[in-house]
Scaffold this active site. Structure first.
Site, PDB file in Angstrom:
ATOM      1  N   CYS A   1      52.372  28.535  18.589  1.00 44.75           N
ATOM      2  CA  CYS A   1      53.239  27.913  19.584  1.00 44.75           C
ATOM      3  C   CYS A   1      54.541  28.705  19.631  1.00 44.75           C
ATOM      4  CB  CYS A   1      53.501  26.450  19.223  1.00 44.75           C
ATOM      5  SG  CYS A   1      54.646  25.604  20.329  1.00 44.75           S
TER       6      CYS A   1
ATOM      7  N   CYS B   1      56.205  26.184  27.904  1.00 44.19           N
ATOM      8  CA  CYS B   1      55.211  26.621  26.920  1.00 44.19           C
ATOM      9  C   CYS B   1      55.487  28.079  26.600  1.00 44.19           C
ATOM     10  CB  CYS B   1      53.793  26.451  27.471  1.00 44.19           C
ATOM     11  SG  CYS B   1      52.502  27.149  26.417  1.00 44.19           S
TER      12      CYS B   1
END
Length: 262
Positions: free
Chosen positions: A76, A200
């Site tokens: 991530c 994101c």
């Protein structure tokens, strides 16, 4: 029934928010159900994901990332930037760090304003198609080019692509991108969250690399997301690979708290 009091920290990177746990001195082993409960926006703390900061020999720390559904996931980017800010706040690091995550080692820098520049993995292959591209930036991503990114039904279209049989069983993250106002506009449907997130990191990186298409050289691309703006730097020696990939943007401390865990 024994009740565990869990101390946590909340951070966000351009609206992509996370629960962070300092696991250096104690073993925290939450179940998938417990993590999903903590990430639930009505019944828990509320977050797109949860991360452990653990000790790791040879590195400043280890980052372990879980999606909002409680399952351990791939890299991530925004989470990595928040973890660097967290480590800095805990005085584990100064302005530079090397840490380990599920996709390997990462280096990063944090400046006085809390902006984190995170080195991402090299991208070894980009598959280009007429209206989309597929690549892995630490997590798998599908980048779809659209004319009306502001009005795209990210939830419906993203979920349909994410659940295609060709991407099973793990699924894929889905980005909708468009060049506008001199920047790249990106909105993302994230697997594991199963919804659109405000930003994101790995998706922004994937979209920026895909946007260069057949061009080669050094790139510095500004990216706009619903949660804020990021920068992606990288080099392409060939059309379908990128190296020296850097994701740059703010990592913001929100608050510290405690919650009872049954």
């Amino acid at each position: 029934m024994q009740v565990m009091i869990l101390q946590f920290y909340k951070y966000h990177g351009t609206g992509n928010d996370f629960i962070l746990l300092d696991c250096r001195d104690k073993k925290i082993d939450l179940s998938k159900e417990q993590i999903a409960h903590l990430c639930h926006r009505h019944f828990g703390i509320g977050a797109d994901g949860l991360m452990y900061l653990q000790q790791e020999t040879g590195y400043d720390f280890r980052m372990v990332y879980f999606n909002a559904d409680g399952g351990e996931s791939t890299m991530c980017g925004n989470g990595g930037r928040c973890m660097v800010a967290f480590a800095h706040m805990l005085d584990i690091i100064k302005d530079k760090t090397t840490f380990i995550a599920i996709d390997g080692a990462h280096t990063a820098e944090i400046n006085a304003d809390g902006v984190v520049s995170l080195q991402m993995v090299d991208v070894n292959e980009v598959s280009f198609y007429a209206n989309h591209a597929i690549l892995n930036t630490g997590s798998p991503h599908y980048v779809s080019w659209v004319d009306d990114v502001e009005y795209t039904d990210v939830f419906t279209q993203g979920r349909a692509i994410r659940n295609r049989e060709e991407f099973s069983p793990g699924g894929i993250n889905v980005n909708f991108a468009k060049h506008t106002d001199g920047k790249l506009w990106v909105r993302t449907y994230e697997r594991g969250v199963e919804d659109e997130t405000l930003s994101c990191g790995t998706g922004v990186v994937a979209s920026a690399i895909a946007a260069t298409k057949n061009d080669t050289g050094d790139f510095n691309i500004g990216v706009k997301t619903p949660g804020g703006e990021l920068q992606v730097q990288f080099t392409k020696d060939t059309q379908s690979a990128a190296k020296n990939v850097i994701l740059k943007g703010p990592a913001t401390y929100v608050y510290k708290g405690e919650i009872n865990m049954n």
